[in-house]
Motif scaffolding. Sequence first.
Motif, PDB file in Angstrom:
ATOM      1  N   HIS A 188       2.304  -8.328   7.291  1.00  0.00           N
ATOM      2  CA  HIS A 188       2.565  -8.227   6.745  1.00  0.00           C
ATOM      3  C   HIS A 188       1.684  -8.070   5.471  1.00  0.00           C
ATOM      4  O   HIS A 188       1.856  -7.457   5.175  1.00  0.00           O
ATOM      5  CB  HIS A 188       4.198  -8.306   6.049  1.00  0.00           C
ATOM      6  CG  HIS A 188       5.390  -8.228   7.007  1.00  0.00           C
ATOM      7  ND1 HIS A 188       5.972  -8.611   8.344  1.00  0.00           N
ATOM      8  CD2 HIS A 188       5.996  -6.956   6.721  1.00  0.00           C
ATOM      9  CE1 HIS A 188       6.881  -7.729   8.464  1.00  0.00           C
ATOM     10  NE2 HIS A 188       6.970  -6.696   7.747  1.00  0.00           N
ATOM     11  N   PRO A 215      12.280  -5.841   7.085  1.00  0.00           N
ATOM     12  CA  PRO A 215      12.624  -4.958   8.193  1.00  0.00           C
ATOM     13  C   PRO A 215      13.197  -3.590   7.645  1.00  0.00           C
ATOM     14  O   PRO A 215      14.482  -3.518   7.661  1.00  0.00           O
ATOM     15  CB  PRO A 215      12.910  -5.524  10.022  1.00  0.00           C
ATOM     16  CG  PRO A 215      12.878  -7.234   9.349  1.00  0.00           C
ATOM     17  CD  PRO A 215      12.883  -7.084   8.219  1.00  0.00           C
ATOM     18  N   SER A 217      13.420  -1.352   5.262  1.00  0.00           N
ATOM     19  CA  SER A 217      13.541  -1.298   3.832  1.00  0.00           C
ATOM     20  C   SER A 217      13.022   0.264   4.041  1.00  0.00           C
ATOM     21  O   SER A 217      11.959   0.466   4.759  1.00  0.00           O
ATOM     22  CB  SER A 217      13.696  -2.169   3.423  1.00  0.00           C
ATOM     23  OG  SER A 217      12.359  -2.437   2.737  1.00  0.00           O
ATOM     24  N   SER A 220       9.394  -1.229   3.740  1.00  0.00           N
ATOM     25  CA  SER A 220       8.656  -1.702   4.878  1.00  0.00           C
ATOM     26  C   SER A 220       7.671  -0.791   5.310  1.00  0.00           C
ATOM     27  O   SER A 220       8.529   0.193   5.291  1.00  0.00           O
ATOM     28  CB  SER A 220       9.924  -2.467   5.681  1.00  0.00           C
ATOM     29  OG  SER A 220       9.305  -2.977   6.392  1.00  0.00           O
TER      30      SER A 220
END
Length: 525
Positions: A188, A215, A217, A220
């Motif tokens: 990430h 994940p 969101s 994200s």
Amino acid sequence: MGRLEPLTSLALGRSPYDDVVPGEGVNDPHEPEKQYDGLGRIVNPQTKQIIKDVIRAHNEVMLVIGVAEPENNGINATDIETAKQYQEYETDTGKTLYQLGTSLGILSTWGVLNIRRRILVYKKRADVSFLRLLQTEWKSHSFLQLCFAGYPCHMAMHGLRLTSRYLRPSSKKGSPWLLSAIEYVRFHLHLYLTMQRLDLIPASQWMPGPKFFIPFSSSSPFSAPPLPESLDVSSLLSWVGKLIANLAPYATFYICGLTWQYACTVMRQRIRKRLPRPLFTLPTNRMSLLTGGAPRQAVPESPTLGAADAEIRHQNPEAEAPTSLALDQPGGETIPVGSIRRQSTFSSRGGEDYGTDEEDAEMVNPTLISFDVDTSDSPEPPTGVWSAELRPSLAGDSRQQPKEAPTYIVNLLTSLPSSLASDILANFVTNIFFIPLDSYAFPVVARALARRQGLPYEDMCDGSFLGGLTWRGVLNIIQLDAVKLLISGEVWALTTVLSQWLHVTEEEWKEIRKEEDQEAMGVLH
């Protein structure tokens, strides 16, 4: 008199079967008590011990004046501790300089990498000349944004990588999930770093927020398709297919990154084998010093060594001076020093000890270090004659004699120039070979990130394999890699100079330690 007693009696006109009549008179108080061995012969242990002590003292003198050298080279606990401290200093200094050189090389070329990523993604930067490209980048970005965008994320990724290396041995015992979590966070951070390099988010936002790692969101990078209206098989399969399509660009980006790392590692190993570097040719005596001492090799003993003197050959070298040394002839044969002795040192026995020739050899057999000196006036000494330094004097030109192979000090500090150079060259070669793959992976993930952020992506390459490459763009990328190589070369030169300046030999290290000990003693007094 031993075995000669019957012959002596017969010479005096006596029968060997006559009764022995003890003599009369006062006994000498200074006469030692007679002792006999198993064969009835008179032995004198005190005389033998005196001879051993004289030979040992003689050998110690030979060692002090430098004519001979001890088998263990005078290794003691102090030398072992000094060698261990020396190796720790060289190793720690090499590790520190390697990390410093690597970090400085990445920091100095970070801006070049940012421009290289934008050439791979944006169409308008791939079709301009190299000078025009540099002018455009300088006008559209500030200095900090151009040279350091995404670098804080890179530092965090590097710290997580060191943490995973530290935890990898323990992960095999039952905690592999921890390494998976660290790899998830690093991926990430890599995505966030790529967004900063491609100007998708401001460079002033150094680190992502907590929701970026959750994940699906709102923050994200992964987006989930709308939930299916029904739970039948076709709707679920359709939803799973859309989810895989949304995650495919990130999986492609991740796999390409792993492939690049593997290829760079293989290239680094191949390049390092071909670069000049110190070879590991550690002598036997030095290996025993570093490993805390090795078992002593057995020295060939004289065939005339008696049982009474065998203890001299097996004494502790730490307690007493060694008395077992060997000489090497030019032909390669090893001669026990017990068979090379001065005939004038102990040529006969005294007193009442009349032993055989075998017993005489036993008396003088404790190893006596000696040498022969050629006193002839011949200008060319014959082959095989030993000089006063226990070295064979060979006839002929000394330049034609074989030279000893050089011995190198091999540690992390002396190997630093070759290690750092192999990293730089491997990175350069791998980047050149991976231009086609990078031209596919970076546009694909860039379009997915821009779509997730709601940003336009029409000026990006379409993401087809080799579809966004142009000859001018490839030339610009190669020129940037060449600039990166030149900057890395300057960093390598600086690091190499520092390594040569901080490197010391073992003799210099002993002098430094001696001065420090003297200063410490002066402070105490």
